[in-house]
Write a protein that holds these residues in place. Structure first.
Motif, short mmCIF file in Angstrom:
data_model
loop_
_atom_site.label_atom_id
_atom_site.label_comp_id
_atom_site.label_asym_id
_atom_site.label_seq_id
_atom_site.Cartn_x
_atom_site.Cartn_y
_atom_site.Cartn_z
N ARG A 85 0.89 -1.10 0.07
CA ARG A 85 0.10 0.14 0.03
C ARG A 85 0.88 1.19 0.00
O ARG A 85 0.78 2.29 -0.73
CB ARG A 85 -1.05 0.04 1.13
CG ARG A 85 -1.95 1.22 1.31
CD ARG A 85 -2.79 1.22 2.59
NE ARG A 85 -1.91 1.59 3.69
CZ ARG A 85 -1.39 2.72 3.97
NH1 ARG A 85 -1.96 3.83 3.19
NH2 ARG A 85 -0.63 2.86 4.92
N ILE A 86 1.83 1.28 0.83
CA ILE A 86 2.88 2.33 0.85
C ILE A 86 3.57 2.67 -0.44
O ILE A 86 3.78 3.86 -0.85
CB ILE A 86 3.90 2.30 2.18
CG1 ILE A 86 3.08 2.35 3.45
CG2 ILE A 86 4.91 3.30 2.07
CD1 ILE A 86 3.97 2.00 4.36
N LEU A 87 4.14 1.17 -1.04
CA LEU A 87 4.61 1.64 -2.30
C LEU A 87 3.72 2.12 -3.65
O LEU A 87 3.99 2.14 -4.48
CB LEU A 87 5.40 0.17 -2.79
CG LEU A 87 6.51 0.03 -1.68
CD1 LEU A 87 7.15 -1.35 -2.15
CD2 LEU A 87 7.81 0.99 -1.98
N GLY A 88 2.38 1.87 -3.54
CA GLY A 88 1.30 2.43 -4.21
C GLY A 88 0.99 1.10 -5.19
O GLY A 88 0.55 1.23 -6.18
N ILE A 89 1.34 -0.15 -4.79
CA ILE A 89 1.25 -1.40 -5.53
C ILE A 89 -0.44 -1.60 -5.46
O ILE A 89 -0.70 -1.74 -4.28
CB ILE A 89 2.01 -2.74 -5.25
CG1 ILE A 89 3.59 -1.97 -5.40
CG2 ILE A 89 1.88 -3.62 -5.97
CD1 ILE A 89 4.49 -2.92 -4.72
N GLU A 90 -1.00 -1.88 -6.50
CA GLU A 90 -2.50 -1.98 -6.28
C GLU A 90 -2.56 -3.74 -6.28
O GLU A 90 -1.49 -4.37 -6.65
CB GLU A 90 -3.18 -1.53 -7.72
CG GLU A 90 -3.26 -0.26 -7.67
CD GLU A 90 -3.88 0.00 -9.08
OE1 GLU A 90 -4.85 -0.58 -9.55
OE2 GLU A 90 -3.85 1.41 -9.70
N GLY A 91 -3.56 -4.13 -5.40
CA GLY A 91 -3.94 -5.59 -5.30
C GLY A 91 -3.18 -5.90 -3.73
O GLY A 91 -2.86 -5.05 -3.12
N LYS A 92 -3.71 -7.09 -3.51
CA LYS A 92 -3.27 -7.49 -2.18
C LYS A 92 -2.12 -8.58 -2.31
O LYS A 92 -2.20 -9.25 -3.22
CB LYS A 92 -4.59 -7.97 -1.70
CG LYS A 92 -5.70 -7.24 -1.28
CD LYS A 92 -5.42 -6.51 -0.09
CE LYS A 92 -6.63 -5.65 0.42
NZ LYS A 92 -6.50 -4.65 1.18
N PHE A 93 -1.43 -8.72 -1.11
CA PHE A 93 -0.47 -9.59 -1.21
C PHE A 93 -1.28 -11.06 -0.59
O PHE A 93 -1.93 -11.31 0.09
CB PHE A 93 0.57 -9.39 0.40
CG PHE A 93 1.56 -10.27 0.24
CD1 PHE A 93 2.67 -10.15 -0.39
CD2 PHE A 93 1.17 -11.34 1.48
CE1 PHE A 93 3.48 -11.07 -0.19
CE2 PHE A 93 2.24 -12.17 1.39
CZ PHE A 93 3.54 -12.15 0.69
N THR A 94 -0.70 -11.97 -1.54
CA THR A 94 -1.60 -13.36 -1.48
C THR A 94 -0.65 -14.65 -1.45
O THR A 94 -0.93 -15.61 -1.28
CB THR A 94 -2.38 -13.62 -2.96
OG1 THR A 94 -1.23 -13.52 -4.12
CG2 THR A 94 -3.41 -12.64 -3.07
#
Length: 170
Positions: A85-94
């Motif tokens: 989220r901080i890096l601005g990466i869309e999606g969730k960690f899976t």
């Protein structure tokens, strides 16, 4: 009468004095050990108070850091979601399975690194050697290894890979 030393033999100091015609030396009791101890040796063995204080302070700081960071590594999926989220990466960690395994390994690395650092620091302090730098080097080395451990599940995550692929296409 004792024989004179032959060529190549050593005469005792008493024999040398007697043969030289000097009177025998009266034996004197040995000087007390306190008078014979030189000052420079005593000073070099004294611990450096500032070194001890700094080393212990860094080790105490390290304990708190290891505890707090280690606890977060045990919940690595949550940390990875927050990082993405901080890096601005869309999606969730899976990549949960790898995150649990590598997070535990990273926490163990932190504890083992601190223990090894503390042991080396204490040995150096007891030997009256400078030790303040040992916790700093130990922290750097331990964090490098732990960072590799936590980056493995991050790089294996599909959302992070898609982010890297998108960044490389730009």
């Amino acid at each position: 009468m004792t024989e004179r030393p032959q060529y190549g033999e050593l005469a005792t100091p008493e024999e040398q004095r007697r043969l030289a015609g000097l009177p025998p030396v009266e034996e004197q009791p040995p000087a007390p050990a306190a008078a014979a101890s030189p000052e420079p040796v005593a000073q070099s063995r004294e611990p450096r108070r500032w070194d001890r204080i700094i080393t212990i302070a860094l080790l105490v700081y390290g304990v708190f850091n290891v505890f707090m960071t280690g606890m977060s590594y045990l919940d690595l999926p949550g940390v990875m979601n927050e990082s993405m989220r901080i890096l601005g990466i869309e999606g969730k960690f899976t990549n949960f399975d790898q995150a649990r395994v590598w997070g535990t390994i990273a926490a163990i690395v932190l504890v083992a690194g601190w223990v090894i650092t503390a042991l080396i620091s204490v040995r150096r302090l007891r030997a009256s050697k400078l030790a303040w730098w040992v916790p700093l080097v130990g922290a750097v080395v331990t964090m490098l290894v732990a960072s590799v451990c936590i980056s493995i599940p991050m790089v294996g995550d599909p959302a992070f890979q898609a982010y890297l692929a998108g960044a490389g296409a730009s």
